[in-house]
Scaffold this motif. Structure first.
Motif, PDB file in Angstrom:
ATOM      1  N   MET A   1      11.360  24.554  44.811  1.00  0.00           N
ATOM      2  CA  MET A   1      11.612  23.729  45.077  1.00  0.00           C
ATOM      3  C   MET A   1      12.630  22.698  45.216  1.00  0.00           C
ATOM      4  SD  MET A   1       8.443  21.810  45.509  1.00  0.00           S
ATOM      5  CE  MET A   1       7.876  20.253  44.774  1.00  0.00           C
ATOM      6  N   ILE A   2      13.778  23.214  44.227  1.00  0.00           N
ATOM      7  CA  ILE A   2      15.161  22.626  44.207  1.00  0.00           C
ATOM      8  C   ILE A   2      15.701  22.416  45.850  1.00  0.00           C
ATOM      9  CG2 ILE A   2      17.679  23.022  43.047  1.00  0.00           C
ATOM     10  CD1 ILE A   2      15.715  23.390  40.065  1.00  0.00           C
ATOM     11  N   LYS A   3      15.764  23.738  45.856  1.00  0.00           N
ATOM     12  CA  LYS A   3      16.285  24.284  47.241  1.00  0.00           C
ATOM     13  C   LYS A   3      16.323  22.965  48.664  1.00  0.00           C
ATOM     14  CE  LYS A   3      17.139  28.632  46.204  1.00  0.00           C
ATOM     15  NZ  LYS A   3      17.665  29.890  47.175  1.00  0.00           N
ATOM     16  N   GLU A   4      14.560  22.338  48.682  1.00  0.00           N
ATOM     17  CA  GLU A   4      14.463  21.886  49.055  1.00  0.00           C
ATOM     18  C   GLU A   4      13.951  20.038  49.091  1.00  0.00           C
ATOM     19  OE1 GLU A   4      10.248  21.644  49.095  1.00  0.00           O
ATOM     20  OE2 GLU A   4       9.204  24.029  49.663  1.00  0.00           O
ATOM     21  N   ASP A   5      15.361  20.262  47.738  1.00  0.00           N
ATOM     22  CA  ASP A   5      15.722  18.617  47.237  1.00  0.00           C
ATOM     23  C   ASP A   5      16.917  18.864  47.878  1.00  0.00           C
ATOM     24  OD1 ASP A   5      13.228  18.257  46.767  1.00  0.00           O
ATOM     25  OD2 ASP A   5      13.845  17.811  44.198  1.00  0.00           O
ATOM     26  N   ILE A   6      17.748  20.199  47.936  1.00  0.00           N
ATOM     27  CA  ILE A   6      19.076  20.447  47.836  1.00  0.00           C
ATOM     28  C   ILE A   6      19.086  19.705  49.894  1.00  0.00           C
ATOM     29  CG2 ILE A   6      21.558  21.754  48.401  1.00  0.00           C
ATOM     30  CD1 ILE A   6      20.064  22.769  45.664  1.00  0.00           C
ATOM     31  N   SER A   7      18.438  20.717  50.667  1.00  0.00           N
ATOM     32  CA  SER A   7      18.701  20.326  52.209  1.00  0.00           C
ATOM     33  C   SER A   7      17.866  19.401  52.791  1.00  0.00           C
ATOM     34  CB  SER A   7      17.065  21.360  52.555  1.00  0.00           C
ATOM     35  OG  SER A   7      17.443  21.315  53.906  1.00  0.00           O
ATOM     36  N   LEU A   8      16.882  18.228  51.275  1.00  0.00           N
ATOM     37  CA  LEU A   8      16.550  16.814  51.815  1.00  0.00           C
ATOM     38  C   LEU A   8      18.091  16.163  51.863  1.00  0.00           C
ATOM     39  CD1 LEU A   8      15.075  14.761  52.612  1.00  0.00           C
ATOM     40  CD2 LEU A   8      14.139  14.748  50.525  1.00  0.00           C
ATOM     41  N   ALA A   9      18.738  16.514  50.808  1.00  0.00           N
ATOM     42  CA  ALA A   9      20.294  15.491  50.156  1.00  0.00           C
ATOM     43  C   ALA A   9      21.044  15.655  51.147  1.00  0.00           C
ATOM     44  CB  ALA A   9      20.401  16.311  48.699  1.00  0.00           C
ATOM     45  N   LEU A  10      21.022  16.922  51.410  1.00  0.00           N
ATOM     46  CA  LEU A  10      22.026  17.271  52.158  1.00  0.00           C
ATOM     47  C   LEU A  10      21.795  16.437  54.029  1.00  0.00           C
ATOM     48  CD1 LEU A  10      23.032  21.105  51.456  1.00  0.00           C
ATOM     49  CD2 LEU A  10      24.365  19.209  51.910  1.00  0.00           C
ATOM     50  N   ASP A  11      20.845  16.787  54.433  1.00  0.00           N
ATOM     51  CA  ASP A  11      20.761  16.231  55.180  1.00  0.00           C
ATOM     52  C   ASP A  11      20.893  14.574  55.675  1.00  0.00           C
ATOM     53  OD1 ASP A  11      19.656  17.932  56.814  1.00  0.00           O
ATOM     54  OD2 ASP A  11      17.411  17.909  56.392  1.00  0.00           O
ATOM     55  N   TYR A  12      20.212  13.494  54.400  1.00  0.00           N
ATOM     56  CA  TYR A  12      20.478  12.218  53.754  1.00  0.00           C
ATOM     57  C   TYR A  12      22.733  12.421  54.222  1.00  0.00           C
ATOM     58  CZ  TYR A  12      16.199  10.486  54.175  1.00  0.00           C
ATOM     59  OH  TYR A  12      15.023   9.620  54.545  1.00  0.00           O
ATOM     60  N   LEU A  13      22.791  12.966  53.859  1.00  0.00           N
ATOM     61  CA  LEU A  13      24.587  12.860  53.258  1.00  0.00           C
ATOM     62  C   LEU A  13      25.190  12.264  54.808  1.00  0.00           C
ATOM     63  CD1 LEU A  13      26.479  13.131  50.993  1.00  0.00           C
ATOM     64  CD2 LEU A  13      27.041  15.268  51.923  1.00  0.00           C
ATOM     65  N   LYS A  14      25.122  12.247  55.721  1.00  0.00           N
ATOM     66  CA  LYS A  14      25.222  11.505  57.247  1.00  0.00           C
ATOM     67  C   LYS A  14      24.785   9.746  56.428  1.00  0.00           C
ATOM     68  CE  LYS A  14      21.374  12.319  59.452  1.00  0.00           C
ATOM     69  NZ  LYS A  14      20.152  12.755  58.897  1.00  0.00           N
ATOM     70  N   ASN A  15      24.497   9.382  56.038  1.00  0.00           N
ATOM     71  CA  ASN A  15      23.275   7.893  55.913  1.00  0.00           C
ATOM     72  C   ASN A  15      24.522   6.991  54.261  1.00  0.00           C
ATOM     73  OD1 ASN A  15      21.634   9.153  57.746  1.00  0.00           O
ATOM     74  ND2 ASN A  15      20.118   8.922  56.365  1.00  0.00           N
ATOM     75  N   SER A  16      25.225   8.230  53.844  1.00  0.00           N
ATOM     76  CA  SER A  16      26.167   7.758  53.011  1.00  0.00           C
ATOM     77  C   SER A  16      27.170   6.388  53.551  1.00  0.00           C
ATOM     78  CB  SER A  16      26.551   7.975  52.449  1.00  0.00           C
ATOM     79  OG  SER A  16      27.875   9.017  52.910  1.00  0.00           O
ATOM     80  N   SER A  17      28.189   5.434  52.797  1.00  0.00           N
ATOM     81  CA  SER A  17      28.680   4.685  54.386  1.00  0.00           C
ATOM     82  C   SER A  17      29.695   3.912  52.629  1.00  0.00           C
ATOM     83  CB  SER A  17      27.588   2.977  53.666  1.00  0.00           C
ATOM     84  OG  SER A  17      28.744   1.744  54.297  1.00  0.00           O
ATOM     85  N   PRO A  18      30.751   5.702  52.445  1.00  0.00           N
ATOM     86  CA  PRO A  18      31.686   5.408  51.723  1.00  0.00           C
ATOM     87  C   PRO A  18      33.210   4.338  52.723  1.00  0.00           C
ATOM     88  CG  PRO A  18      31.882   7.317  52.839  1.00  0.00           C
ATOM     89  CD  PRO A  18      30.286   6.931  53.610  1.00  0.00           C
ATOM     90  N   ILE A  19      33.200   3.989  52.915  1.00  0.00           N
ATOM     91  CA  ILE A  19      33.742   2.683  53.738  1.00  0.00           C
ATOM     92  C   ILE A  19      35.410   2.916  53.713  1.00  0.00           C
ATOM     93  CG2 ILE A  19      32.290   1.622  55.169  1.00  0.00           C
ATOM     94  CD1 ILE A  19      33.270  -1.279  53.625  1.00  0.00           C
TER      95      ILE A  19
END
Length: 136
Positions: A1-19
């Motif tokens: 489960m942890i590895k799946e959550d890490i993969s999901l977080a890595l997928d969403y990283l592109k959606n962050s907005s650190p302007i």
């Protein structure tokens, strides 16, 4: 489960907005029922109106009616490249103290699915202030 959550977080990283900082962060909060709540950091021109990924995920969970949490996974890095462990900031740690059981809640900081560390909230917030301090 942890590895799946890490993969999901890595997928969403592109959606962050650190302007401003160009430091992207994504997190996945899992409640005790296995529901997942994703958050990313958002920086805005009026700096104080931004939010960290961890609190974004936590507030999303609260908005959906979730009340008890098991773990949060956090990934982050400069220019969206995860090269080191990125623990939650102190404000996010306090928000987690306010809403999670420090004895059981896990904070997972990861570079990838194979390179990560797991901490109990109590270990990242020693002598922390939480709701138990408000009880008679």
């Amino acid at each position: 489960m942890i590895k799946e959550d890490i993969s999901l977080a890595l997928d969403y990283l592109k959606n962050s907005s650190p302007i401003y900082s160009d430091f992207s962060v994504a997190s996945v909060l899992t409640d005790v029922d296995g529901n997942k709540f994703v958050g990313v950091n958002v920086e805005l021109p009026s700096l104080t109106n931004g939010i960290c990924a961890e609190r974004n995920a936590l507030y999303h969970a609260i908005a959906e009616g979730s009340k008890k949490y098991k773990r949060i996974v956090v990934v982050g890095g400069l220019h969206g490249e995860v090269t080191q462990l990125t623990p939650p900031c102190c404000v996010c740690r306090q928000a987690l103290m306010d809403t999670c059981d420090p004895e059981t809640f896990e904070i997972v900081v990861a570079i990838n699915e194979e390179d990560y560390k797991v901490f109990k909230l109590k270990d990242l917030v020693p002598m922390g202030f939480g709701p138990d301090r408000l009880e008679d």
